[in-house]
Design an enzyme around this catalytic site. Structure first.
Site, mmCIF file in Angstrom:
data_model
loop_
_atom_site.group_PDB
_atom_site.id
_atom_site.type_symbol
_atom_site.label_atom_id
_atom_site.label_comp_id
_atom_site.label_asym_id
_atom_site.label_seq_id
_atom_site.Cartn_x
_atom_site.Cartn_y
_atom_site.Cartn_z
ATOM 1 N N CYS A 23 58.979 24.919 16.210
ATOM 2 C CA CYS A 23 57.716 24.396 15.690
ATOM 3 C C CYS A 23 57.010 23.570 16.756
ATOM 4 C CB CYS A 23 57.945 23.547 14.437
ATOM 5 S SG CYS A 23 58.900 22.047 14.760
ATOM 6 N N CYS A 26 58.879 20.698 18.377
ATOM 7 C CA CYS A 26 59.800 21.090 19.448
ATOM 8 C C CYS A 26 59.060 21.147 20.784
ATOM 9 C CB CYS A 26 60.419 22.453 19.151
ATOM 10 S SG CYS A 26 61.355 22.543 17.612
ATOM 11 N N ASP A 423 22.987 36.142 39.302
ATOM 12 C CA ASP A 423 22.536 36.507 40.627
ATOM 13 C C ASP A 423 21.974 37.929 40.501
ATOM 14 O OD1 ASP A 423 22.363 36.624 43.523
ATOM 15 O OD2 ASP A 423 24.093 37.955 43.408
ATOM 16 N N ASP A 626 28.651 37.603 42.620
ATOM 17 C CA ASP A 626 29.682 38.404 43.283
ATOM 18 C C ASP A 626 29.811 38.092 44.767
ATOM 19 O OD1 ASP A 626 27.307 39.517 44.197
ATOM 20 O OD2 ASP A 626 28.142 41.536 44.313
ATOM 21 N N ASP A 630 27.283 32.831 46.143
ATOM 22 C CA ASP A 630 27.284 32.447 44.729
ATOM 23 C C ASP A 630 28.384 31.445 44.399
ATOM 24 O OD1 ASP A 630 25.192 34.241 44.104
ATOM 25 O OD2 ASP A 630 26.625 35.899 44.035
#
Length: 732
Positions: A23, A26, A423, A626, A630
Site C-alpha cells: 500500500c 509501504c 517554430d 526541432d 529552439d
C-alpha cells in the site's frame, strides 16, 4: 528515421526491485529508509512497478540500499537480478482457489438464509476450515504486519492481520464459552472471507498491473536475439551482444533489424510502426539510416552497424518509458503525505469504535466486530495505485503511438497547457526548399527555363540546387551540359550552356546587372509576399543581358500541419508561430494554417523571452521545435516538445519527444496528458470515496467485516481497471 536519440537517456541512478509492498504507507516507509542511507540525494518508489529509483550524490553500493530496505521490513534486489528470477512452480492463483474452497462452506449458511433455508456448520468444523485460511493463507499479512510494527509504522497488512485475528479470536472465545449451551453466533466466516477476498483483490490487481506494462513488454519484444554478420565476406549468425560497431549486417525480408545502422547496399521498405508510430513502411536505400527493432518488409539490406546494445534507439526508448513510469508525479506526493498518517488515524478510529460501542451498548462482541470492519475497509491499497498505474498506462500507450514522455512531471504539467508555440522550419514545414513555381519571360518556354537552370546547378550542393534537380527528375527533362561554371559568392552561379553565358542568381544580382524584370515583376512580388525566395535566369547577348525567367523556392507546409492546428483549437488551445524567417514567409504559413498569433524575424534568444512573456501573462505554454536555436525556448516553456527528426540538443531540453515529424502528434501528446491526469483524478476519487463512505458505515455497525473486505478488494481492482481504460487511446 529519427536521430540517435542519445539525449533521451536518464541520469545515472540505482534501480532496485522492492518486494513486499502492499500500500501507499509501504511506499513512504521504503522511501524514508532509503533516504537515511548516507549519500542518497533523492528516492522515488513506485508501488505499481515495485521499483525504487535512487539518486546518489556520492558512490553508494546496492548492498547498503538493500540492507536499508530489509531493515524497513521488505526485501530488495537489483532489477536485472529480479528480471532473471525463475517463475514460481505453483501458479499465483492457487492461494485464492484454496481460500475460496475453504471459505465457501463458511459463508454458505449466510447465502442459504437469503433463500429461507436454515443450516449451520458445526462450530468445531468451522474452526477447522478457518484455521488454515487464517494462519496458512494469511501468514503473509502477519509477517508483513509484524515487520511494520518493528519499523514503528503501519500498513495494509497490519490492518488485515489485526482485523481478522480479532474476528478469529472472538469466534474461538465464543465457541469455547458456549460449547455446552448450543451453537453461538461465530465470526469465522468473516475472518476467512476477508483474507480470501483480499487475496483475490491482490491477484486481480497483479494481473491488471501486468497489463499496464504491456507497451513496455511489446517494445522489449522487438529486440532481436541474433544477427547475420558479414565478416571477411563470410556470413554467420551471432548473438546481438557480440556485434561490433562497423560490422556489416545482412537483413533479409521479414527479419527485424538487429542494430542501429546505415544501409550500404540494397533497397526496400522498412516497417518502423512500433518504434515511431508511423503506420506506412518507409523506403530505404543506400545512405539511409535504419533503427534496430524495425522490420524489413522487402528486399535484402546490408547495414553498417552504428550503435549496438544500450546505445540503440530502441534501448533508449525503453529506458525513457521505464523512467517515466517509475517517476512520481507531483500529485502522488500529496497522496503519499496523506497515506503516511492514514494507518495511525484508522487504528485510532477503530479503537474509538470499539470503546464507543462498549460504552453505549455494553455489547463488546458487537463492538469488536464493528472495529474489525473499520480496520478492513480502510486498507489504503487503492491510494497507492491510483497515480502510478495511470502513468504507466498513459506513457506506455503514448510510446506505442510515437509520443515519448520523458518524466511524470512533463505528463502532469502538459494537461494544463493552453498555449502552443510553434517554430516554423522543420516543425510546421518540411524544412527543405522545394521549387514551387517557374515563370518564363515572353517568348521563352517554361521547360527551357527549368532545363537551363538545372544545367547551371547540376554540380552544386546548395539546397536550392537540389530542389531544381528534384523538379527536373520529376518532369524527366534532359539537362544540357554546362562549361566554365563558377559561383558568384552571395549572388548565384554562371556558366556557358549551349554556347551562351547564363547566370542564375538573386534579386540582388538582377539589380547589379541592371536588368528590368518587366512583366515578371508582378509575379515576383506576389511570390515573395507568399514567403518564396526568387532566383532569376538571365542570358548574355550582344545587346547586354536578357531575362529568360524566374524560379520561386518555398518551404512546403507539412500535409498534416493544418489538421494539427485545427485539432489544437478543438482542444481549446491557442496557437502561436514564432520564427526567425521573414514576415512574408511567416504570414504565408501562419495564415494558411489558421494560427492565432504570428511573430516573425525573431532571434533565438528572443524566442525564449517571448515564451517567458506568455507565461508571465498567465498562459501555460508548450513550445514545439526541432533545432538548436529552439533549445532556449524549449527550456523556457512549461513543457518542451521536440521533434525526433531534429537535433539532439532540442530533445535533451524537451520533456516530450515526438518520434516522427508529424505536427498532429503535438495535439496527441497534450490529449494523452489530459486523459491520463483525468484518469488519476478518477482513481483517487474512487480510492478516497470507498474510505470516506465505508469507514463511517463500518463504525456505526452498518457494514460487516466480510462486506468491508469485499469493498476494500474491489476498490483496488476498480482503480487499476480505471487506469487500463487508457490503453484504448489512439492518436487522432
Amino acid at each position: 528515421m529519427p536521430p540517435s536519440l542519445a539525449t533521451l537517456g536518464r541520469p545515472a541512478a540505482i534501480d532496485l526491485q522492492v518486494l513486499g509492498m502492499t500500500c501507499a504507507s509501504c511506499v513512504m516507509r521504503v522511501e524514508k529508509a532509503l533516504m537515511k542511507v548516507p549519500g542518497v540525494s533523492a528516492v522515488s518508489v513506485n508501488l505499481a512497478t515495485e521499483r525504487a529509483t535512487v539518486q546518489a550524490s556520492t558512490p553508494i553500493s546496492e548492498g547498503d540500499l538493500s540492507l536499508a530496505v530489509e531493515k524497513a521490513g521488505y526485501s530488495a534486489r537489483p532489477v536485472l537480478e529480479a528480471q532473471t528470477q525463475t517463475k514460481p512452480e505453483l501458479p499465483d492463483w492457487l492461494p485464492v482457489a484454496a481460500g475460496a474452497i475453504l471459505t465457501l462452506p463458511l459463508v454458505a449458511p449466510m447465502l442459504l438464509q437469503l433463500l429461507g433455508i436454515a443450516w449451520m456448520l458445526d462450530g468445531w468444523l468451522q474452526l477447522a476450515l478457518a484455521t488454515p485460511v487464517q494462519f496458512w493463507l494469511g501468514a503473509r499479512f502477519y509477517r508483513a504486519g509484524w515487520k511494520a510494527v518493528r519499523a514503528g509504522s503501519g500498513n495494509m497488512d497490519l490492518l488485515v492481520a489485526l482485523g481478522t485475528s480479532a474476528a478469529y479470536g472472538l469466534s474461538i472465545y465464543l465457541l469455547v464459552k458456549h460449547a455446552e449451551h448450543g451453537m453461538p453466533h461465530l465470526y469465522f466466516e468473516a475472518s476467512a472471507a476477508v483474507i480470501t477476498l483480499v487475496l483475490l483483490g491482490k491477484w486481480l490487481e497483479a494481473r491488471a498491473k501486468r497489463s499496464t506494462t504491456a507497451a513496455l513488454q511489446s517494445l522489449n519484444a522487438l529486440r532481436p536475439v541474433v544477427a547475420r554478420v558479414l565478416r571477411d565476406g563470410v556470413e554467420s549468425e551471432l548473438p546481438v551482444g557480440l556485434v561490433r560497431i562497423g560490422d556489416l549486417i545482412l537483413v533479409r525480408p521479414g527479419d527485424r533489424i538487429p542494430v542501429d545502422g546505415e544501409v550500404v547496399e540494397g533497397s526496400g521498405h522498412v516497417n518502423e510502426s512500433l518504434i515511431t508510430g508511423e503506420s506506412l513502411p518507409i523506403a530505404k536505400s543506400a545512405g539511409d539510416r535504419v533503427t534496430g527493432g524495425a522490420v524489413n518488409a522487402e528486399g535484402v539490406l546490408t547495414v553498417k552497424t552504428l550503435a549496438v546494445g544500450a546505445e540503440t534507439t530502441l534501448a533508449r526508448i525503453i529506458r525513457l518509458v521505464e523512467s517515466a513510469q517509475a517517476a512520481k508525479a507531483p500529485i502522488q506526493r500529496i497522496v503519499d503525505r496523506v497515506s503516511a498518517v492514514f494507518v495511525p488515524v484508522v487504528l485510532g478510529i477503530a479503537l474509538l469504535t470499539l470503546l464507543g460501542w462498549i460504552a453505549v451498548t455494553g455489547d463488546w462482541e458487537q463492538a469488536l466486530v464493528n472495529a474489525v470492519a473499520v480496520l478492513v475497509i480502510a486498507c489504503p491499497c487503492a491510494l497507492g495505485l491510483a497515480t502510478p498505474t495511470a502513468i504507466m498506462a498513459g506513457t506506455g500507450v503514448a510510446a506505442q503511438q510515437g509520443v515519448l514522455i520523458k518524466d511524470a512531471l512533463a505528463l502532469e504539467v502538459a494537461h494544463s497547457v493552453n498555449t502552443v508555440v510553434f517554430d516554423k522550419t522543420g516543425t510546421l514545414t518540411e524544412g527543405r526548399p522545394t521549387l514551387v513555381a517557374v515563370q518564363a519571360a515572353p517568348g521563352v518556354q517554361q521547360a527551357d527555363v527549368l532545363a537551363l537552370s538545372a544545367a547551371l546547378q547540376r554540380n552544386s550542393e546548395h539546397p536550392l540546387a537540389h530542389a531544381v534537380m528534384d523538379k527536373v527528375r520529376d518532369e524527366h527533362l534532359p539537362v544540357p551540359e554546362a562549361r566554365e561554371a563558377r559561383a558568384l559568392p552571395g549572388r548565384g552561379m554562371e556558366a556557358i550552356v549551349r554556347g551562351q553565358r547564363l547566370t542564375l542568381g538573386s534579386s540582388r544580382l538582377l539589380r547589379e546587372l541592371d536588368i528590368d524584370p518587366g512583366l515578371l515583376a508582378a509575379d515576383a512580388q506576389r511570390l515573395e509576399a507568399q514567403g518564396c525566395s526568387i532566383s532569376w535566369l538571365t542570358q548574355e547577348t550582344g545587346q547586354g543581358q536578357t531575362l529568360l525567367g524566374l524560379l520561386a523556392f518555398g518551404d512546403s507546409i507539412k500535409s498534416s500541419a493544418k489538421r494539427a492546428v485545427e485539432r489544437l483549437h478543438e482542444l481549446g488551445i491557442e496557437t502561436v508561430l514564432l520564427t526567425g524567417d521573414t514576415r512574408g514567409s511567416a504570414m504565408a504559413v501562419g495564415q494558411a494554417l489558421g494560427i492565432d498569433q504570428i511573430q516573425a524575424e525573431v532571434l533565438p534568444a528572443d524566442k525564449a523571452a517571448i515564451v517567458q512573456q506568455l507565461r508571465a501573462a498567465g498562459k501555460t505554454v508548450a513550445m514545439v521545435g526541432d533545432g538548436i536555436n529552439d533549445a532556449p525556448a524549449l527550456a523556457a516553456a512549461d513543457v518542451g516538445i521536440a521533434m525526433a527528426t531534429g537535433t539532439d540538443v532540442a530533445m535533451e531540453t524537451a520533456g516530450i519527444t515526438l518520434m516522427r515529424g508529424d505536427p498532429l502528434l503535438v495535439a496527441a501528446s497534450l490529449d494523452i496528458s489530459r486523459r491520463t491526469y483525468a484518469t488519476i483524478k478518477r482513481g483517487l476519487f474512487w480510492a478516497f470515496i470507498y474510505n470516506l463512505v465505508g469507514i463511517p458505515l463500518a463504525a456505526f455497525g452498518l457494514l460487516n467485516p466480510m462486506m468491508a473486505g469485499a469493498a476494500m478488494a474491489f476498490s483496488s481492482v476498480s482503480v487499476v481497471g480505471n487506469a487500463l481504460l487508457l490503453r484504448r487511446w489512439k492518436a487522432q
